[in-house]
Design a protein around this motif. Sequence first.
Motif, PDB file in Angstrom:
ATOM      1  N   PHE A 179      52.914  35.381  35.620  1.00 18.16           N
ATOM      2  CA  PHE A 179      51.553  35.016  36.009  1.00 18.16           C
ATOM      3  C   PHE A 179      51.461  34.730  37.513  1.00 18.16           C
ATOM      4  CE2 PHE A 179      50.410  33.488  31.498  1.00 18.16           C
ATOM      5  CZ  PHE A 179      49.886  34.731  31.209  1.00 18.16           C
ATOM      6  N   ARG A 182      51.392  37.991  39.286  1.00 23.44           N
ATOM      7  CA  ARG A 182      50.064  38.610  39.172  1.00 23.44           C
ATOM      8  C   ARG A 182      49.073  37.951  40.125  1.00 23.44           C
ATOM      9  NH1 ARG A 182      48.074  41.452  35.050  1.00 23.44           N
ATOM     10  NH2 ARG A 182      46.410  41.702  36.599  1.00 23.44           N
ATOM     11  N   THR A 183      49.217  36.655  40.320  1.00 23.46           N
ATOM     12  CA  THR A 183      48.313  35.943  41.235  1.00 23.46           C
ATOM     13  C   THR A 183      48.513  36.412  42.666  1.00 23.46           C
ATOM     14  OG1 THR A 183      48.407  34.022  39.762  1.00 23.46           O
ATOM     15  CG2 THR A 183      47.531  33.664  41.963  1.00 23.46           C
ATOM     16  N   ASP A 186      46.877  39.902  42.697  1.00 20.38           N
ATOM     17  CA  ASP A 186      45.423  39.794  42.522  1.00 20.38           C
ATOM     18  C   ASP A 186      45.048  38.329  42.683  1.00 20.38           C
ATOM     19  OD1 ASP A 186      42.793  39.869  41.823  1.00 20.38           O
ATOM     20  OD2 ASP A 186      43.102  40.452  39.733  1.00 20.38           O
ATOM     21  N   PHE A 189      43.205  36.456  39.968  1.00 23.25           N
ATOM     22  CA  PHE A 189      43.793  36.350  38.636  1.00 23.25           C
ATOM     23  C   PHE A 189      43.850  34.881  38.217  1.00 23.25           C
ATOM     24  CE2 PHE A 189      47.329  35.863  35.694  1.00 23.25           C
ATOM     25  CZ  PHE A 189      47.139  36.921  34.814  1.00 23.25           C
ATOM     26  N   ARG A 190      43.467  34.605  36.978  1.00 20.94           N
ATOM     27  CA  ARG A 190      43.469  33.239  36.453  1.00 20.94           C
ATOM     28  C   ARG A 190      44.142  33.223  35.082  1.00 20.94           C
ATOM     29  NH1 ARG A 190      42.050  33.066  40.927  1.00 20.94           N
ATOM     30  NH2 ARG A 190      40.238  32.037  41.869  1.00 20.94           N
ATOM     31  N   PHE A 191      44.788  32.101  34.780  1.00 20.82           N
ATOM     32  CA  PHE A 191      45.357  31.937  33.449  1.00 20.82           C
ATOM     33  C   PHE A 191      45.341  30.470  33.073  1.00 20.82           C
ATOM     34  CE2 PHE A 191      48.996  31.330  36.194  1.00 20.82           C
ATOM     35  CZ  PHE A 191      49.737  30.345  35.582  1.00 20.82           C
ATOM     36  N   TRP A 206      44.302  34.574  29.723  1.00 20.56           N
ATOM     37  CA  TRP A 206      44.387  35.119  31.077  1.00 20.56           C
ATOM     38  C   TRP A 206      43.255  36.114  31.320  1.00 20.56           C
ATOM     39  CZ3 TRP A 206      47.011  36.927  26.954  1.00 20.56           C
ATOM     40  CH2 TRP A 206      47.078  38.297  26.755  1.00 20.56           C
ATOM     41  N   ASP A 208      42.028  38.848  34.841  1.00 23.58           N
ATOM     42  CA  ASP A 208      42.202  39.229  36.234  1.00 23.58           C
ATOM     43  C   ASP A 208      40.846  39.267  36.927  1.00 23.58           C
ATOM     44  OD1 ASP A 208      40.975  41.620  35.492  1.00 23.58           O
ATOM     45  OD2 ASP A 208      42.861  42.700  35.295  1.00 23.58           O
ATOM     46  N   GLY A 209      40.865  39.588  38.233  1.00 23.40           N
ATOM     47  CA  GLY A 209      39.642  39.571  39.019  1.00 23.40           C
ATOM     48  C   GLY A 209      38.581  40.535  38.513  1.00 23.40           C
ATOM     49  N   GLN A 420      48.580  45.403  30.134  1.00 22.43           N
ATOM     50  CA  GLN A 420      47.869  45.745  31.363  1.00 22.43           C
ATOM     51  C   GLN A 420      47.746  47.252  31.535  1.00 22.43           C
ATOM     52  OE1 GLN A 420      46.350  43.522  33.280  1.00 22.43           O
ATOM     53  NE2 GLN A 420      45.517  45.224  34.486  1.00 22.43           N
ATOM     54  N   LYS A 568      45.069  39.640  50.554  1.00 17.70           N
ATOM     55  CA  LYS A 568      45.976  40.160  49.521  1.00 17.70           C
ATOM     56  C   LYS A 568      47.334  40.475  50.110  1.00 17.70           C
ATOM     57  CE  LYS A 568      46.135  43.540  45.791  1.00 17.70           C
ATOM     58  NZ  LYS A 568      45.440  44.640  45.131  1.00 17.70           N
TER      59      LYS A 568
END
Length: 696
Positions: A179, A182-183, A186, A189-191, A206, A208-209, A420, A568
């Motif tokens: 995670f 992924r952050t 992106d 991205f939230r979880f 979870w 993503d954007g 994904q 990014k």
Amino acid sequence: MEFDSDEHAYDCYNEYAAAIGFSVRKEYANKNRVHGYVTSRKLTCYKEGYRGKDKRDPTVQKHRKETRTGCLAHVIVSRQSNGRFRITSFEEKHNHHLVPPSLVHLLPSQRKIKMAQAYEIDLLDDLGIRPKASFDYAARQAGGQSFLGYTKRDHKNYLRDKRTDSLKHGVARSLVNYFEKRTLEDPAFRFSLQLDDEGLITNIFWADGKMIRDFKIYGDIVSFDTTYRTDKEYRPLALFVGLNNHREMVIFGAALLYEESAESFEWLFNAFFRIMSAEKPKTFITDQDPAISFAVSLVMPQTYHRLCVWHLEKNAFKHLNHVFRAHASFPGDFSKLLYHYEYEEDFLFAWQEMLEKYDLGDNSWLKNTFAIREKCSMTYGRNTFSAGMRSTQLSESFNGFLRGYLKSDLDIVQFFKHFQRSVDDKRANENKSNFDMTQRISILKVKFPLLVHAREVYTPTIFDMFQNEWERSLLVYIKSSSDEGELCTYNVSTHGSVKEHVVTVKRTLTEVSCSCKLFEFMGILCRHALKILDILNVKDMIPEHYILKRWTKDATNLNKMDVSLIAKETDPKVEVTARYRHLCQTFVQISSEASESIEGYELVANHANEIISKLKDVKKRKESQKSVPGNVIQNEPNETVFVDNTNVTKVTGLKRKQPTRRSNTRPKSFMEKAKRKNQTSFSKSPQRSDQQVDYV
């Protein structure tokens, strides 16, 4: 001959070994006791010495073949006063056959997976490509297995070691690491993780954007389903999905649940809306689950909770199977209660008539269904916007789509990577629809100004639906009308149909409302309303208040975006792989051009030697820079990580769930079971022996 380091000496001796036909092994290294640097190193042929005696030899049935022959070929390099290494001892002769050039690539010291190759193996594995196929691809790209630099076994061992290493800190820590990665890729991205009292992860959500952004645009209708079982423990996969402006599925978020309880669903819905930071949907569609219904009433009291009609019909056949079989007219009567009636009094009358006709007044399932009729019947559901959705079919179709990507034996990190992939493939369909929308023009059945305007604003899918309604409006006629000043009421019907609809019009505001409620339910004008608008001389443009932005071509052009994005950071592995692929494509083209003539071959060969020499200099400078200590900057904790009631550092593991089924094997037929039973009984029966045994 001098070398910059002992590793440099090893590389040179290994190149010499490849040219001769043997493999190199590092025998020993002497180090300075004070500073720890290498003072001398011995490099030998890999057939040096003899295999030691193994204490397990008496119990081993099949011994490994011998590889060592006591070969004395070696080289010893020693550190000089200037810090460089020089050869102090060299033995050239071997006591064994040397390997021909065609087999040199199989020698142990000549087999090494380089960094760029490792990154490409990782990417192919993440794409779900099997090891054999990815190895064949790499060999084809290199020009053959002999030029690849490693074998198929090395390829499989690398993947095995990689997976073992990814889980060395535990499943939970590997999940958090995924995670966090992924952050970085992106920033939106939230979880969210839910922990129990022992710090074990129970539920995971979870998004993503892209999911968060899609929810802000298309989140007025959400379908929720938990029917798919994912990993080894068969955890339910919960999906939040909706429809985009092409009426194609978009995913708003996903979750892995430990159990399907009201508490788990309540936590999940709260986590979902906290991460989305947007208004709750107008309609929320689920199956008929009491735990979900209870959680929806707590978290979304203002949202219209609609039950999946398909599940309802399935349950009806289950609980009223005897009625379905005894009366051929019952399915049609029950279906009308779900879809047909526009007014509540008509629905209630038809319901009572059904109970009396089929003697079902005491049926408990029908009593419970009548209590939740507002969630089931279109009589009530058509008053709320649902984008034309009546069931959780979107979620279930994606569940079937997932079976091509997921397997029950995947570990948790592999599951997320392959999930994904499936999301990316779905998004590719959306990109194709966007491309077609900009490059292809829908065909007008009639060149009418209203249709021209509809084609300009609506996506092709929605325009086709609108044009179909307009075409059917030509069959609509007015049976009667009443004028009450500002309001005007029309009773309309369609040629060939006895059913009537009531259209109410506010003349000054050009507002129409039809009893069929297609606009309220679907978001496009119905044929009855279009007929009345045509009478009111609305022929050039669709009134602005009847164009929903979610169905238009520019639906994704938001005025504001609440999702905060930071700069990014590019993954270095992705950068290396991209450079590797680009160079491969470039040099393949160069090779094909140069091989057509001797002049071209010599030109490229000469420049290739020059490039290799310069690359070695670059590598030396890079290694020297690595030895210089630098300042270590630690990142601040990620504030976008949501872990309920605790900190992410308190995660101790992933809560284990007992499997809900015994095995992954297919069910056996009675003939196979009988055959297996006979074989088992035969194997357990006493066997005859020709030898005589004496008992004392």
